[in-house]
Write a protein that holds these residues in place. Structure first.
Motif, PDB file in Angstrom:
ATOM      1  N   GLU A  31       0.815  -1.219   0.000  1.00 31.67           N
ATOM      2  CA  GLU A  31       0.000   0.000   0.000  1.00 31.67           C
ATOM      3  C   GLU A  31       0.847   1.268   0.000  1.00 31.67           C
ATOM      4  O   GLU A  31       0.584   2.197  -0.776  1.00 31.67           O
ATOM      5  CB  GLU A  31      -0.953   0.006   1.191  1.00 31.67           C
ATOM      6  CG  GLU A  31      -1.831   1.258   1.241  1.00 31.67           C
ATOM      7  CD  GLU A  31      -2.924   1.195   2.280  1.00 31.67           C
ATOM      8  OE1 GLU A  31      -3.668   2.179   2.387  1.00 31.67           O
ATOM      9  OE2 GLU A  31      -3.040   0.160   2.978  1.00 31.67           O
ATOM     10  N   SER A  72       0.870   3.746  -3.211  1.00 29.93           N
ATOM     11  CA  SER A  72       0.298   5.089  -3.055  1.00 29.93           C
ATOM     12  C   SER A  72       1.274   6.148  -3.543  1.00 29.93           C
ATOM     13  O   SER A  72       0.882   7.121  -4.211  1.00 29.93           O
ATOM     14  CB  SER A  72      -0.069   5.333  -1.589  1.00 29.93           C
ATOM     15  OG  SER A  72      -1.068   4.423  -1.167  1.00 29.93           O
ATOM     16  N   TYR A 124      -9.895  -2.073  -3.519  1.00 33.92           N
ATOM     17  CA  TYR A 124     -10.113  -0.629  -3.465  1.00 33.92           C
ATOM     18  C   TYR A 124      -9.897  -0.008  -4.839  1.00 33.92           C
ATOM     19  O   TYR A 124      -9.195  -0.559  -5.688  1.00 33.92           O
ATOM     20  CB  TYR A 124      -9.130   0.032  -2.489  1.00 33.92           C
ATOM     21  CG  TYR A 124      -9.190  -0.501  -1.084  1.00 33.92           C
ATOM     22  CD1 TYR A 124     -10.045   0.054  -0.136  1.00 33.92           C
ATOM     23  CD2 TYR A 124      -8.371  -1.575  -0.698  1.00 33.92           C
ATOM     24  CE1 TYR A 124     -10.081  -0.436   1.168  1.00 33.92           C
ATOM     25  CE2 TYR A 124      -8.405  -2.061   0.600  1.00 33.92           C
ATOM     26  CZ  TYR A 124      -9.271  -1.492   1.516  1.00 33.92           C
ATOM     27  OH  TYR A 124      -9.320  -1.995   2.801  1.00 33.92           O
ATOM     28  N   ILE A 174      -8.081   3.308  -5.985  1.00 29.46           N
ATOM     29  CA  ILE A 174      -7.145   4.302  -5.469  1.00 29.46           C
ATOM     30  C   ILE A 174      -7.030   5.436  -6.472  1.00 29.46           C
ATOM     31  O   ILE A 174      -6.831   5.200  -7.672  1.00 29.46           O
ATOM     32  CB  ILE A 174      -5.753   3.689  -5.236  1.00 29.46           C
ATOM     33  CG1 ILE A 174      -5.836   2.474  -4.321  1.00 29.46           C
ATOM     34  CG2 ILE A 174      -4.795   4.739  -4.664  1.00 29.46           C
ATOM     35  CD1 ILE A 174      -6.290   2.769  -2.922  1.00 29.46           C
ATOM     36  N   ILE A 214      -3.957  11.088  -1.563  1.00 32.60           N
ATOM     37  CA  ILE A 214      -4.509   9.789  -1.938  1.00 32.60           C
ATOM     38  C   ILE A 214      -5.937   9.636  -1.416  1.00 32.60           C
ATOM     39  O   ILE A 214      -6.247   9.974  -0.267  1.00 32.60           O
ATOM     40  CB  ILE A 214      -3.630   8.647  -1.370  1.00 32.60           C
ATOM     41  CG1 ILE A 214      -2.316   8.580  -2.118  1.00 32.60           C
ATOM     42  CG2 ILE A 214      -4.359   7.298  -1.469  1.00 32.60           C
ATOM     43  CD1 ILE A 214      -2.425   8.113  -3.564  1.00 32.60           C
ATOM     44  N   GLU A 215      -6.789   9.128  -2.278  1.00 28.49           N
ATOM     45  CA  GLU A 215      -8.144   8.779  -1.895  1.00 28.49           C
ATOM     46  C   GLU A 215      -8.315   7.270  -2.115  1.00 28.49           C
ATOM     47  O   GLU A 215      -7.905   6.748  -3.147  1.00 28.49           O
ATOM     48  CB  GLU A 215      -9.177   9.544  -2.707  1.00 28.49           C
ATOM     49  CG  GLU A 215      -9.102  11.061  -2.506  1.00 28.49           C
ATOM     50  CD  GLU A 215     -10.137  11.814  -3.330  1.00 28.49           C
ATOM     51  OE1 GLU A 215     -10.897  11.149  -4.073  1.00 28.49           O
ATOM     52  OE2 GLU A 215     -10.156  13.048  -3.261  1.00 28.49           O
ATOM     53  N   LYS A 216      -8.895   6.590  -1.137  1.00 31.88           N
ATOM     54  CA  LYS A 216      -9.057   5.142  -1.187  1.00 31.88           C
ATOM     55  C   LYS A 216     -10.526   4.800  -0.950  1.00 31.88           C
ATOM     56  O   LYS A 216     -11.066   5.041   0.112  1.00 31.88           O
ATOM     57  CB  LYS A 216      -8.173   4.458  -0.128  1.00 31.88           C
ATOM     58  CG  LYS A 216      -8.223   2.945  -0.167  1.00 31.88           C
ATOM     59  CD  LYS A 216      -7.144   2.330   0.719  1.00 31.88           C
ATOM     60  CE  LYS A 216      -7.493   2.421   2.185  1.00 31.88           C
ATOM     61  NZ  LYS A 216      -6.557   1.629   3.033  1.00 31.88           N
ATOM     62  N   GLU A 267     -13.281   1.713  -0.930  1.00 33.94           N
ATOM     63  CA  GLU A 267     -13.450   0.255  -0.924  1.00 33.94           C
ATOM     64  C   GLU A 267     -14.492  -0.151  -1.947  1.00 33.94           C
ATOM     65  O   GLU A 267     -15.571   0.460  -2.060  1.00 33.94           O
ATOM     66  CB  GLU A 267     -13.854  -0.228   0.453  1.00 33.94           C
ATOM     67  CG  GLU A 267     -13.916  -1.761   0.530  1.00 33.94           C
ATOM     68  CD  GLU A 267     -14.141  -2.297   1.936  1.00 33.94           C
ATOM     69  OE1 GLU A 267     -14.420  -3.500   2.062  1.00 33.94           O
ATOM     70  OE2 GLU A 267     -14.048  -1.502   2.906  1.00 33.94           O
TER      71      GLU A 267
END
Length: 233
Positions: free
Chosen positions: A176, A180, A218, A220, A227-229, A231
């Motif tokens: 991750e 990212s 997710y 991303i 960063i936007e995550k 689900e």
């Protein structure tokens, strides 16, 4: 018939950590087979045609789900393409194992296996792939092939087959932080990030749903370096 790809982020079929995903793939194969016994064809090119890997696959798909398991071997020249094509013709499901993604794609192109795999997809055979076998379908792949070869300590972006638009990162629970940073550095507006023991299904090239044996998936993205995550489900 709809064209289906099930992209698994990672996991250990030997230890049955992906069993619920495999159960779903097996159910689609049985629907595709109709009245006959379903057949699954294992492609282990990325693991240099590891037979222990194929045996683990067979122990799950044959012993648990009663699906006939076949294997296509191209790395060491055991099978010619005509013989392998016969296996493709009989298969309801094509399962592509993990390993060295770049080696796999190079070997496919060298032997012509890439055309058989694309044809199988276009014919509506169920495609299931784990790690290397998952990311290869996307326009761009986030891969550890240089790390595997001892050439670098960094993950890299490489071009995939381009059947599905976008980027996929496998083993996201392990990668991750680095991924990212890559999303920000490469100015990627949207990417699929899939943990071990989780899969994302695509129907006719479009995201359909998540299938999980415990992991998560997710989307991303980044905006102005943030960063936007989100689900997926």
């Amino acid at each position: 018939m709809a064209k289906t790809i099930i992209a698994i982020g990672g996991g250990e079929i030997k230890n049955k950590t992906t069993l619920e995903i495999d159960r779903y793939c097996a159910s689609l194969a049985k629907v595709h087979a109709g009245d006959k016994r379903a057949t699954a064809l294992f492609i282990g090119t990325a693991s240099h045609d590891s037979m222990p890997y194929f045996n683990s696959f067979r122990k799950t798909y044959t012993s648990v789900f009663d699906i006939k398991a076949e294997v296509a071997l191209i790395v060491y020249g055991e099978m010619n393409l005509e013989h392998i094509k016969e296996k493709f013709d009989k298969a309801d499901l094509i399962y592509i194992g993990g390993g060295d993604t770049v080696f796999m794609l190079e070997k496919w192109k060298e032997t012509g296996l890439d055309k058989l795999i694309i044809d199988a997809y276009e014919q509506g055979k169920i495609i299931c792939g784990l790690s290397a076998g998952a990311i290869c379908w996307f326009s761009d792949m986030y891969t550890d092939y240089e790390i595997m070869r001892g050439q670098s300590s960094d993950y890299v972006m490489r071009k995939g087959l381009g059947v599905i638009d976008g980027v996929m990162c496998p083993h996201f629970n392990e990668r991750e932080t680095d991924f990212s940073q890559t999303v920000i550095r490469e100015n990627i507006t949207g990417a699929y990030a899939v943990e071990n023991d989780c899969a994302i299904e695509f129907i006719d090239g479009q995201f359909s749903k998540v299938i999980t044996s415990g992991g998560k998936a997710y989307m991303i993205s980044q905006a102005n370096g943030v960063i936007e995550k989100k689900e997926l489900s």
